[in-house]
Motif scaffolding. Structure first.
Motif, PDB file in Angstrom:
ATOM      1  N   ARG A   1      51.863  13.406  49.959  1.00 41.88           N
ATOM      2  CA  ARG A   1      51.299  12.250  49.254  1.00 41.88           C
ATOM      3  C   ARG A   1      51.100  12.507  47.763  1.00 41.88           C
ATOM      4  NH1 ARG A   1      46.302  11.173  50.700  1.00 41.88           N
ATOM      5  NH2 ARG A   1      45.894  12.581  52.441  1.00 41.88           N
TER       6      ARG A   1
ATOM      7  N   THR B   1      58.136  11.763  44.948  1.00 46.13           N
ATOM      8  CA  THR B   1      59.185  11.725  45.972  1.00 46.13           C
ATOM      9  C   THR B   1      60.452  12.429  45.511  1.00 46.13           C
ATOM     10  OG1 THR B   1      58.305   9.642  46.822  1.00 46.13           O
ATOM     11  CG2 THR B   1      60.557  10.204  47.439  1.00 46.13           C
TER      12      THR B   1
ATOM     13  N   PHE C   1      48.601   7.069  56.063  1.00 43.91           N
ATOM     14  CA  PHE C   1      49.166   5.814  55.550  1.00 43.91           C
ATOM     15  C   PHE C   1      48.261   4.627  55.891  1.00 43.91           C
ATOM     16  CE2 PHE C   1      51.040   6.992  59.551  1.00 43.91           C
ATOM     17  CZ  PHE C   1      50.997   5.842  60.312  1.00 43.91           C
TER      18      PHE C   1
ATOM     19  N   ASN D   1      46.843   8.081  47.436  1.00 45.69           N
ATOM     20  CA  ASN D   1      48.224   7.623  47.609  1.00 45.69           C
ATOM     21  C   ASN D   1      48.590   7.230  49.039  1.00 45.69           C
ATOM     22  OD1 ASN D   1      50.611   6.906  46.296  1.00 45.69           O
ATOM     23  ND2 ASN D   1      51.605   8.831  46.823  1.00 45.69           N
TER      24      ASN D   1
ATOM     25  N   ASN E   1      51.398   4.385  49.661  1.00 44.25           N
ATOM     26  CA  ASN E   1      52.830   4.646  49.471  1.00 44.25           C
ATOM     27  C   ASN E   1      53.421   5.608  50.498  1.00 44.25           C
ATOM     28  OD1 ASN E   1      53.009   3.051  47.076  1.00 44.25           O
ATOM     29  ND2 ASN E   1      52.052   4.712  45.938  1.00 44.25           N
ATOM     30  N   THR E   2      52.613   6.107  51.414  1.00 45.31           N
ATOM     31  CA  THR E   2      53.095   7.157  52.313  1.00 45.31           C
ATOM     32  C   THR E   2      54.168   6.674  53.278  1.00 45.31           C
ATOM     33  OG1 THR E   2      50.936   8.219  52.187  1.00 45.31           O
ATOM     34  CG2 THR E   2      52.387   8.915  53.967  1.00 45.31           C
TER      35      THR E   2
END
Length: 242
Positions: free
Chosen positions: A185, A189, A214, A237, A240-241
């Protein structure tokens, strides 16, 4: 071509309640839907208490082609138990998961990767209980648990139990994970993908995640013995997971 990455889920209720139709169950169903759409199957390391609270969820995991493995009875780290307690709790979890799923449970993952030099005695217990493999150690230093200088490739313990260490990158004991949990996380990416391609030919790579990773709509419950820094780290975060 990139090396394959194995999907794994650590299935536990971060609130510790293990009630039917709870957030951890809803999040797991949502994740299973996303995996099914992409024809992805993996291993779900499951806390034994879910066999009592959510047997229908475990049966769905098996029906979708996922392997159900053991993640302890109630997510108590190995070092918080005496050997006899560990043996009894792990045997109970394995038995209940097998009864709920109708499948043999041969894999084990220690809560928080709490297989360390001080708890290596647990390896013999796992072998005696009938497990064939473990995925329980982080080969580096860590604020919570770590096994510095452990092998990074899959290996067999002297008793014959197969071990799949957490994929890490970096020098010696300062290696860090990059494919799971808070690391996944926090890292960009693009960097995660770069490290996966770079490390792919060297390691057996697997990602790990939890239902709460998430779930941005629910603040994770802070347990009485949980440091404040770790509580806040867990919030980052999540949106966005998935």
């Amino acid at each position: 071509m990139s090396a394959p990455i194995i999907f794994t889920l650590d299935l536990e209720d971060d609130r510790g309640a293990y009630l039917a139709r709870s957030r951890f169950e809803e999040n797991t169903h949502r994740l299973m839907d996303a995996l099914a759409e992409r024809d992805i199957r993996g291993t779900v390391f499951t806390v034994g208490r879910t066999a009592d609270s959510s047997p229908h969820l475990l049966r769905r995991l098996v029906s979708l082609g996922h392997e159900v493995a053991c993640h302890s009875w109630d997510h108590t780290p190995i070092d918080k138990q005496e050997p006899a307690q560990f043996r009894a709790a792990t045997a109970r979890a394995k038995e209940r998961l097998e009864q709920a799923t109708g499948t043999e449970v041969i894999g084990y993952r220690a809560p928080l990767f709490s297989l360390t030099p001080r708890t290596a005695w647990a390896v013999e217990e796992l072998k005696a209980l009938g497990f064939k493999y473990s995925s329980s150690l982080l080969p580096g230093r860590n604020p919570v648990y770590g096994f510095p200088n452990a092998l990074r490739r899959p290996f067999r313990w002297p008793c014959g139990l197969l071990e799949f260490p957490v994929p890490v990158i970096g020098p010696g004991p300062w290696a860090i994970p990059y494919l799971g949990g808070i690391y996944l996380r926090y890292l960009p990416t693009a960097l995660v993908l770069l490290l996966a391609r770079w490390n792919g030919p060297l390691l057996t790579q697997w990602t790990y995640i939890h239902p709460y990773d998430f779930d941005p709509d629910s603040l994770r419950v802070r347990k009485a013995d949980q440091p404040l820094w770790r509580y806040w780290v867990q919030q980052f975060n999540r949106a966005n997971t998935l």
